[in-house]
Design a protein around this motif. Structure first.
Motif, PDB file in Angstrom:
ATOM      1  N   GLN A 278       0.809  -1.206   0.000  1.00 18.98           N
ATOM      2  CA  GLN A 278       0.000   0.000   0.000  1.00 18.98           C
ATOM      3  C   GLN A 278       0.852   1.270   0.000  1.00 18.98           C
ATOM      4  N   ASP A 279       1.895   1.285   0.831  1.00 21.78           N
ATOM      5  CA  ASP A 279       2.703   2.502   0.967  1.00 21.78           C
ATOM      6  C   ASP A 279       3.507   2.800  -0.303  1.00 21.78           C
ATOM      7  N   THR A 280       4.069   1.754  -0.905  1.00 20.68           N
ATOM      8  CA  THR A 280       4.841   1.995  -2.125  1.00 20.68           C
ATOM      9  C   THR A 280       3.934   2.434  -3.281  1.00 20.68           C
ATOM     10  N   ASN A 281       2.718   1.907  -3.332  1.00 22.40           N
ATOM     11  CA  ASN A 281       1.774   2.349  -4.359  1.00 22.40           C
ATOM     12  C   ASN A 281       1.396   3.816  -4.162  1.00 22.40           C
ATOM     13  N   GLU A 282       1.200   4.208  -2.903  1.00 29.96           N
ATOM     14  CA  GLU A 282       0.883   5.612  -2.614  1.00 29.96           C
ATOM     15  C   GLU A 282       2.059   6.517  -2.968  1.00 29.96           C
ATOM     16  N   LEU A 283       3.263   6.056  -2.686  1.00 32.15           N
ATOM     17  CA  LEU A 283       4.455   6.828  -3.034  1.00 32.15           C
ATOM     18  C   LEU A 283       4.591   6.958  -4.548  1.00 32.15           C
ATOM     19  N   ALA A 284       4.296   5.882  -5.282  1.00 35.86           N
ATOM     20  CA  ALA A 284       4.376   5.932  -6.743  1.00 35.86           C
ATOM     21  C   ALA A 284       3.372   6.927  -7.312  1.00 35.86           C
ATOM     22  N   ARG A 285       2.183   7.001  -6.725  1.00 33.41           N
ATOM     23  CA  ARG A 285       1.193   7.977  -7.186  1.00 33.41           C
ATOM     24  C   ARG A 285       1.688   9.400  -6.970  1.00 33.41           C
ATOM     25  N   GLY A 286       2.353   9.628  -5.838  1.00 32.56           N
ATOM     26  CA  GLY A 286       2.899  10.955  -5.581  1.00 32.56           C
ATOM     27  C   GLY A 286       4.003  11.324  -6.557  1.00 32.56           C
TER      28      GLY A 286
ATOM     29  N   GLU B 106       4.083  11.795   1.179  1.00 38.75           N
ATOM     30  CA  GLU B 106       5.082  12.023   2.240  1.00 38.75           C
ATOM     31  C   GLU B 106       4.830  11.095   3.423  1.00 38.75           C
ATOM     32  N   ALA B 107       3.552  10.924   3.779  1.00 37.89           N
ATOM     33  CA  ALA B 107       3.224  10.002   4.876  1.00 37.89           C
ATOM     34  C   ALA B 107       3.621   8.574   4.519  1.00 37.89           C
ATOM     35  N   ALA B 108       3.382   8.168   3.269  1.00 45.15           N
ATOM     36  CA  ALA B 108       3.767   6.820   2.833  1.00 45.15           C
ATOM     37  C   ALA B 108       5.283   6.672   2.816  1.00 45.15           C
ATOM     38  N   ALA B 109       6.000   7.676   2.327  1.00 45.57           N
ATOM     39  CA  ALA B 109       7.461   7.610   2.276  1.00 45.57           C
ATOM     40  C   ALA B 109       8.058   7.527   3.676  1.00 45.57           C
ATOM     41  N   LYS B 110       7.437   8.208   4.619  1.00 46.10           N
ATOM     42  CA  LYS B 110       7.945   8.160   5.995  1.00 46.10           C
ATOM     43  C   LYS B 110       7.861   6.750   6.557  1.00 46.10           C
ATOM     44  N   ARG B 111       6.761   6.058   6.299  1.00 44.78           N
ATOM     45  CA  ARG B 111       6.630   4.686   6.787  1.00 44.78           C
ATOM     46  C   ARG B 111       7.600   3.749   6.069  1.00 44.78           C
ATOM     47  N   ILE B 112       7.810   3.983   4.781  1.00 41.56           N
ATOM     48  CA  ILE B 112       8.729   3.126   4.023  1.00 41.56           C
ATOM     49  C   ILE B 112      10.150   3.255   4.556  1.00 41.56           C
ATOM     50  N   PHE B 113      10.581   4.485   4.791  1.00 40.16           N
ATOM     51  CA  PHE B 113      11.962   4.686   5.239  1.00 40.16           C
ATOM     52  C   PHE B 113      12.136   4.384   6.728  1.00 40.16           C
TER      53      PHE B 113
END
Length: 465
Positions: free
Chosen positions: A265-273, A447-454
């Protein structure tokens, strides 16, 4: 936006693709602005009495004389025994006006002809209709002195006077317009049926521009999309390598579903951004620039007046963006909780059925699902409010500027076709701005998704022995 910016480093290996996409944006903006600019010749062909050729001669004569002029049909009026029907009306005088002598043109003057030397050397007055006079003035060479026959329209008893004027240089756009007019057959003043081939030719040019812009749009979106998903693949591979070296205590505390959610979910949200950044955020500003340039060429004062809505819109977008960041992070956490509930229920389905815990598991899933719905509704509310708010501010400012433009048109200080072109460019500007208003919301969610990924990537790993 620190984590989102950090994620962009995974796109660096694919910088050639992104550079090519950026070049496509330049072509898209140029073609977009060019298509909007064709509104002016289209309006001249359709609604203007002077037509395309008359517009070219007026523009060249304006530059030569250093004054703003319009061709005007006047009520029947006899001056010095001559009937006036169409005159060149002076509506403004610029600093480039070069009179030869003490007398000069003023805003109340009509140019009704020329003073030319007769066969015996004496001065003779030649009364010339406005459209023909504009063409003759346009064809006059730079530096040549012409003696204009001028009549003051505010004085009923005034007699024509002669005003010598040195012809000045023409602007590049006026020169190109004149060259184009020379190459296109002239249907004649007022010959509307004869203008139809010109209008059809203009439509063909617009169609060609649109097709070329569509090709560049396809190339730009394809290059951006493939570059982003390659970068996301590298990011997932990097995180998978990290997960393999995480201590088991990490999964005991956070659960397997949390890590799974960050991968999916998070990587998909990051890709959309990232797609928004390199897609809409590059294309829409480029189109906005094309529209702004067209509007500025039509009237820079009115365009600046219409852009006063910018600062209030920026403040609202920034405020809503902060709320979107918080709601997006909570929604991603709710996704993780939902995956955890699903995983626990489906893995232990035999235990659930053995102890008849279907009702308890249903209530637990409902609570998690409702929490996710609450955050998603909040995100949709913020996203839905941004576009109309910014659009309303822009339309309000645009209407004020349009009112001022209407005043100039009715007082013969602005050409009707130029006004129409300016309005088309202005409303074409609002469409990219409205789309860009939602970009901030997407960035905050990414940004919220990237924060969880990193957070996962930066977790402490097992030490190699």
């Amino acid at each position: 936006m620190q984590n989102f910016i950090r994620s962009l480093k995974y796109l660096w290996p694919y910088r050639v693709r992104i550079g090519a996409a950026l070049l496509c944006c330049v072509f898209i903006a140029t073609l977009w602005g060019g298509g909007l600019g064709l509104t002016l010749p289209g309006a001249k062909i359709l609604i203007s009495e002077e037509g395309l050729h008359g517009w070219a001669w007026n523009t060249l004569a304006r530059d030569r004389l250093g004054v703003g002029i319009v061709q005007r049909s006047v009520p029947p009026r006899r001056v010095d025994g001559h009937e006036l029907s169409k005159v060149i009306d002076v509506v403004s005088v610029s600093d480039s006006h070069q009179p030869v002598g003490p007398d000069r043109l003023s805003e109340t003057d009509w140019i009704v002809g020329l003073s030319i030397p007769g066969p015996d050397g004496s001065e003779q007055w030649e009364w010339v209709r406005g459209d023909i006079l504009a063409e003759r003035l346009a064809r006059t060479d730079e530096g040549q002195t012409v003696r204009l026959l001028v009549f003051n329209s505010n004085s009923a008893s005034a007699q024509p006077r002669v005003v010598p004027v040195r012809m000045g240089p023409t602007e590049l756009t006026s020169h190109l317009l004149g060259e184009l007019a020379e190459k296109i057959p002239n249907p004649g003043i007022g010959n509307l049926p004869g203008r139809f081939p010109l209008f059809v030719g203009l439509l063909v040019v617009v169609l060609i521009i649109t097709c070329i812009r569509a090709v560049f749009t396809f190339i730009q979106e394809y290059l951006v999309g493939t570059a982003i998903w390659r970068g996301i693949m590298d990011l997932r591979s990097r995180n998978y390598n990290v997960v393999l070296h995480l201590p088991t205590t990490f999964f005991s505390e956070k659960g397997v579903s949390d890590a799974t959610s960050r991968f999916i979910q998070d990587t998909n949200e990051l890709a959309r951004g990232q797609n928004t950044l390199l897609g809409k955020t590059m294309v829409e500003p480029a189109k906005a620039v094309g529209a702004v340039v067209t509007a500025l060429c039509a009237s820079w004062e009115l365009t600046l007046m219409a852009m006063v809505a910018g600062p209030p819109a920026f403040f609202l977008i920034r405020k809503m963006g902060k709320k979107m960041h918080k709601a997006s992070r909570r929604a991603l956490e709710s996704w993780s909780s939902m995956l955890a509930v699903l995983n626990e229920t489906l893995v232990g389905i035999r235990v659930v059925k053995s102890y008849t815990m279907e009702g308890a598991e249903r209530r637990r899933f409902f609570r998690v699902n409702r929490a996710l719905l609450k955050q998603q509704n909040r995100m949709e509310r913020l996203d839905a409010a941004t576009g109309p708010t910014v659009e309303s501010l822009g339309i309000a400012a645009g209407m004020v500027a349009a009112g001022a433009a209407g005043y100039l048109v009715f007082n013969h200080r602005m050409d009707q076709a130029v006004f129409l072109t300016w309005m088309v460019a202005l409303f074409a500007l609002f469409d990219p701005v409205r789309k860009l208003a939602k970009v901030s919301m997407r960035f905050q969610a990414s940004e919220a998704a990237a924060k969880r990924i990193f957070e996962l990537q930066d977790s402490e790993q097992e030490k190699f022995v």
